[in-house]
Design a protein around this motif. Structure first.
Motif, PDB file in Angstrom:
ATOM      1  N   ASP A 225      -9.616  -6.981  40.390  1.00  0.00           N
ATOM      2  CA  ASP A 225      -9.243  -6.838  39.016  1.00  0.00           C
ATOM      3  C   ASP A 225      -8.383  -6.021  38.727  1.00  0.00           C
ATOM      4  N   PRO A 226      -7.054  -6.237  38.597  1.00  0.00           N
ATOM      5  CA  PRO A 226      -5.972  -5.275  38.021  1.00  0.00           C
ATOM      6  C   PRO A 226      -6.331  -4.400  37.172  1.00  0.00           C
ATOM      7  N   HIS A 227      -7.308  -4.908  36.136  1.00  0.00           N
ATOM      8  CA  HIS A 227      -7.795  -4.220  34.996  1.00  0.00           C
ATOM      9  C   HIS A 227      -8.975  -3.486  35.271  1.00  0.00           C
ATOM     10  N   ARG A 228      -9.368  -2.825  36.394  1.00  0.00           N
ATOM     11  CA  ARG A 228     -10.654  -2.460  36.877  1.00  0.00           C
ATOM     12  C   ARG A 228     -11.067  -1.126  36.072  1.00  0.00           C
ATOM     13  N   TYR A 229     -10.020  -0.482  35.724  1.00  0.00           N
ATOM     14  CA  TYR A 229     -10.631   0.807  34.773  1.00  0.00           C
ATOM     15  C   TYR A 229     -10.721   0.414  33.406  1.00  0.00           C
ATOM     16  N   GLU A 230     -10.717  -0.738  33.152  1.00  0.00           N
ATOM     17  CA  GLU A 230     -10.965  -1.183  31.683  1.00  0.00           C
ATOM     18  C   GLU A 230     -11.880  -2.237  31.627  1.00  0.00           C
ATOM     19  N   ARG A 231     -12.972  -2.300  32.467  1.00  0.00           N
ATOM     20  CA  ARG A 231     -14.149  -3.414  32.598  1.00  0.00           C
ATOM     21  C   ARG A 231     -15.313  -2.787  33.088  1.00  0.00           C
ATOM     22  N   PHE A 232     -16.312  -3.481  32.409  1.00  0.00           N
ATOM     23  CA  PHE A 232     -17.807  -3.308  32.644  1.00  0.00           C
ATOM     24  C   PHE A 232     -18.268  -4.825  33.200  1.00  0.00           C
ATOM     25  N   TRP A 233     -19.271  -4.698  34.174  1.00  0.00           N
ATOM     26  CA  TRP A 233     -19.915  -5.865  34.904  1.00  0.00           C
ATOM     27  C   TRP A 233     -21.155  -5.960  34.517  1.00  0.00           C
ATOM     28  N   GLN A 234     -21.743  -7.111  34.295  1.00  0.00           N
ATOM     29  CA  GLN A 234     -22.824  -7.515  33.709  1.00  0.00           C
ATOM     30  C   GLN A 234     -23.446  -8.712  34.429  1.00  0.00           C
ATOM     31  N   PRO A 235     -24.626  -8.404  35.250  1.00  0.00           N
ATOM     32  CA  PRO A 235     -25.362  -9.557  35.909  1.00  0.00           C
ATOM     33  C   PRO A 235     -26.445  -9.961  34.452  1.00  0.00           C
ATOM     34  N   ALA A 236     -27.275 -10.913  35.313  1.00  0.00           N
ATOM     35  CA  ALA A 236     -28.113 -11.343  34.229  1.00  0.00           C
ATOM     36  C   ALA A 236     -29.598 -10.766  34.498  1.00  0.00           C
ATOM     37  N   VAL A 237     -30.168 -10.161  33.615  1.00  0.00           N
ATOM     38  CA  VAL A 237     -31.478  -9.518  33.748  1.00  0.00           C
ATOM     39  C   VAL A 237     -32.564 -10.312  33.395  1.00  0.00           C
ATOM     40  N   LEU A 238     -33.528 -10.566  34.294  1.00  0.00           N
ATOM     41  CA  LEU A 238     -34.619 -11.538  33.944  1.00  0.00           C
ATOM     42  C   LEU A 238     -35.829 -10.671  34.260  1.00  0.00           C
ATOM     43  N   PHE A 239     -36.746 -10.786  33.168  1.00  0.00           N
ATOM     44  CA  PHE A 239     -38.071 -10.108  33.326  1.00  0.00           C
ATOM     45  C   PHE A 239     -39.179 -10.937  33.848  1.00  0.00           C
ATOM     46  N   TYR A 240     -38.789 -11.140  35.244  1.00  0.00           N
ATOM     47  CA  TYR A 240     -39.761 -11.956  35.715  1.00  0.00           C
ATOM     48  C   TYR A 240     -40.733 -11.372  36.812  1.00  0.00           C
ATOM     49  N   ASN A 241     -40.520  -9.950  37.141  1.00  0.00           N
ATOM     50  CA  ASN A 241     -41.097  -9.161  38.093  1.00  0.00           C
ATOM     51  C   ASN A 241     -42.748  -9.577  38.225  1.00  0.00           C
ATOM     52  N   ASN A 242     -43.013  -9.540  36.888  1.00  0.00           N
ATOM     53  CA  ASN A 242     -44.426  -9.367  36.787  1.00  0.00           C
ATOM     54  C   ASN A 242     -45.009 -10.461  35.751  1.00  0.00           C
ATOM     55  N   ILE A 243     -44.162 -11.552  35.576  1.00  0.00           N
ATOM     56  CA  ILE A 243     -44.311 -12.679  34.654  1.00  0.00           C
ATOM     57  C   ILE A 243     -45.451 -13.169  34.885  1.00  0.00           C
ATOM     58  N   TRP A 244     -46.298 -13.372  35.705  1.00  0.00           N
ATOM     59  CA  TRP A 244     -47.554 -14.066  36.076  1.00  0.00           C
ATOM     60  C   TRP A 244     -48.732 -13.218  35.774  1.00  0.00           C
ATOM     61  N   LYS A 245     -48.663 -11.777  35.315  1.00  0.00           N
ATOM     62  CA  LYS A 245     -49.622 -11.018  35.116  1.00  0.00           C
ATOM     63  C   LYS A 245     -49.868 -10.704  33.676  1.00  0.00           C
ATOM     64  N   ILE A 246     -48.815 -10.846  32.786  1.00  0.00           N
ATOM     65  CA  ILE A 246     -48.723 -10.634  31.583  1.00  0.00           C
ATOM     66  C   ILE A 246     -49.597 -11.979  30.774  1.00  0.00           C
ATOM     67  N   PRO A 247     -49.830 -11.590  29.712  1.00  0.00           N
ATOM     68  CA  PRO A 247     -50.670 -12.777  28.801  1.00  0.00           C
ATOM     69  C   PRO A 247     -49.665 -13.767  28.248  1.00  0.00           C
ATOM     70  N   ALA A 248     -50.099 -14.923  28.108  1.00  0.00           N
ATOM     71  CA  ALA A 248     -49.221 -15.987  27.657  1.00  0.00           C
ATOM     72  C   ALA A 248     -48.130 -15.659  26.494  1.00  0.00           C
ATOM     73  N   ILE A 249     -48.571 -14.929  25.393  1.00  0.00           N
ATOM     74  CA  ILE A 249     -47.861 -14.659  24.204  1.00  0.00           C
ATOM     75  C   ILE A 249     -46.788 -13.938  24.402  1.00  0.00           C
ATOM     76  N   THR A 250     -46.797 -13.002  25.525  1.00  0.00           N
ATOM     77  CA  THR A 250     -45.630 -12.126  25.830  1.00  0.00           C
ATOM     78  C   THR A 250     -44.815 -12.625  26.952  1.00  0.00           C
ATOM     79  N   ARG A 251     -45.410 -13.502  27.494  1.00  0.00           N
ATOM     80  CA  ARG A 251     -44.685 -14.263  28.891  1.00  0.00           C
ATOM     81  C   ARG A 251     -43.720 -15.220  28.191  1.00  0.00           C
ATOM     82  N   ILE A 252     -43.867 -15.827  26.972  1.00  0.00           N
ATOM     83  CA  ILE A 252     -42.810 -16.468  26.218  1.00  0.00           C
ATOM     84  C   ILE A 252     -41.863 -15.864  25.822  1.00  0.00           C
ATOM     85  N   THR A 253     -41.932 -14.672  25.256  1.00  0.00           N
ATOM     86  CA  THR A 253     -40.972 -14.041  24.613  1.00  0.00           C
ATOM     87  C   THR A 253     -39.951 -13.367  25.880  1.00  0.00           C
TER      88      THR A 253
END
Length: 496
Positions: A225-253
């Motif tokens: 990127d020629p404009h590297r000093y004017e950039r942020f880079w953003q990945p996709a943050v997925l709240f899945y590490n413990n998704i099977w351990k939390i209750p259904a009502i918070t798993r949805i959100t």
């Protein structure tokens, strides 16, 4: 205008703090008094809002699908090979700042292990473990000893930064990261360990797990990127590490939030860095680092950079997932409380709005339409946070009870039917989100019953309840506290 704002700064600040709560409460209450005075307007307002919601749902589904294919391609691609094409690739240095306060050792080890498994050469990486002095020293030293023993010689540098909260600073990620970044500059960059111009800094939560290609891909994007000093880079943050351990009502959100994060990568016009993101150390240094007196740091550092560069800063998508912990506690009640407090802290991002609005008028040289659209998007995201549940889920159902005569009119009868139809069609987009959820969600652990996994789509019937308790209510809580001047303190989400 500029001089007037500066002269009346405190009064304007207070008025703008009232604004998010004032707007959200008025929109929520409008159908209940409006149905008595201007029922036709209320009916058309709710129908229009439902159409808007349909449009947003369609955008999320389409954008998430496109982003999904790009993520899959990026996961399989050899980014290190492409990186090595650049003659100066060896000069690139990655600084990963990991703010931590009372996170358990195994959580930190999991994050560091994912960094240790990167395809990016580890001698081009620095870990800055940003700890807090207020954490009990004995607990802190146990973790430091274990982590230094295991990872200390694995990276180019392994720096332990212990931040002491100073007067005027707010406890939280911003003040901690600021201190750590300054430590890196003082102890490493100034001593010639690596050049500032080739250094990328990443803000990494203590529970995040990276894909193995992450930092090679990031380095490639930086050099390309020629404009590297004017950039942020953003990945996709997925709240899945413990998704099977939390209750259904918070798993949805957390599931819906994760898919929205995938979708946002495809919307550069709406993409603002959050949670885990990267930028050049030069940009961070030029704009003066994170503000130590603020709790929200991600949108704060973006708009600070945006205004200081006269609108030149943009956020580029990094098409890879990062897996994070959803809020969890040692019991069901603690999990629900932690989820609520986390969402309230996120909604507290509205506390940035006064500063964003003031600088809209105070900062010269920023392109008018660009800054206008960005500020409007920020305000829309914050102001409407608590509103969606009341307008979409409740709609006219309750307000119309206050005016039964209107319910018997053609409009009063038709609008609820049309709204229901629009929202029913929008369920098609939910199916797309469910499919993406199945792709990115970790495999079901053995201790999670198969029958529950099969029936998990039925959990979405809990969406109205989850929407109220873990979106609308914490959003209103944050807005109302800000409106009344009852400022919240930063609370680290408990890690189990």
């Amino acid at each position: 205008m500029r001089n007037w704002i500066i002269k009346h700064d405190e009064s304007i600040q207070r008025l703008l703090e009232i604004l998010p709560g004032f707007v959200s409460w008025n929109i929520i209450l409008f159908p209940y008094w409006g149905i008595l005075v201007i029922p036709n307007v209320v009916a058309y307002f709710i129908l229009s809002y439902n159409i808007y919601w349909f449009y947003q749902s369609a955008q999320i589904a389409i954008s998430a699908t496109i982003s999904h294919f790009k993520i899959q391609a990026s996961m399989a691609y050899d980014w290190l090979a492409d990186l090595k094409v650049f003659p100066d690739w060896k000069k690139v240095h990655q600084v990963i700042i990991i703010p931590t306060y009372k996170e358990p050792l195994h959580t930190l080890e999991r994050t560091l292990e994912s960094i240790a498994n990167q395809t990016m050469p580890k001698d081009q990486m620095t870990i800055a473990l940003a700890m807090e002095a207020k954490e009990p020293e004995e607990d802190r030293l146990i973790k430091v000893k274990a982590l230094e023993s295991k990872y200390g010689n694995m990276f180019g540098n392994f720096l332990i930064c212990v931040h002491t909260l100073l007067p005027g600073e707010a406890a939280g990620k911003a003040s901690n990261e600021r201190f750590a970044a300054l430590e890196v500059k003082e102890k490493l960059i100034k001593k010639g360990k690596f050049p500032l111009e080739y250094t990328i800094v990443t803000s990494c939560d203590a529970d995040h797990i990276y894909h193995k290609n992450h930092f090679s891909y990031l380095a490639y994007l930086f050099l390309d990127d020629p404009h590297r000093y004017e950039r942020f880079w953003q990945p996709a943050v997925l709240f899945y590490n413990n998704i099977w351990k939390i209750p259904a009502i918070t798993r949805i959100t957390n599931t819906i939030g994760s898919i929205i994060h995938i979708a946002l990568l495809g919307r550069k016009d709406r993409l603002i860095n959050m949670s885990n993101y990267s930028l050049s150390f030069k940009l961070l240094d030029d704009v003066g680092y994170w503000d130590a007196d603020k709790i929200p740091e991600d949108w704060g550092i973006f708009f600070k950079s945006y205004y200081k560069t006269q609108g030149k800063v943009e956020v580029e998508p990094l098409y890879l997932p990062i897996y994070a912990d959803a809020a969890q506690g040692e019991s069901l009640i603690k999990t629900l409380r932690n989820e609520y407090e986390q969402k309230r802290r996120w909604a507290w991002g509205a506390s940035d709005d006064p500063w964003i609005i003031k600088n809209y008028f105070l900062t010269p040289g920023v392109p008018f339409w660009d800054k206008t659209l960005r500020v409007l998007y920020a305000l829309q995201s914050h102001f409407l946070w608590p509103v969606h549940f009341f307008i979409i889920t409740i709609g006219l159902q309750l307000p119309i009870l206050l005016n039964p005569r209107f319910a018997k009119t053609a409009l009063g009868y038709t609008v609820p039917k049309l709204s229901s139809f629009v929202l029913s069609v929008a369920l098609v987009f939910l199916l797309i989100m469910l499919l993406l959820d199945r792709i990115y969600k970790p495999k079901r652990p053995k201790e999670f019953p198969l029958w529950r996994a099969i029936l998990s789509p039925l959990e979405y019937f809990l969406m109205p309840v989850a929407g109220f308790f873990f979106s609308a209510l914490p959003g209103l809580d944050a807005h109302t506290r800000l409106m009344l001047g009852k400022y919240i303190e930063y609370k680290v989400t408990e890690k189990v």
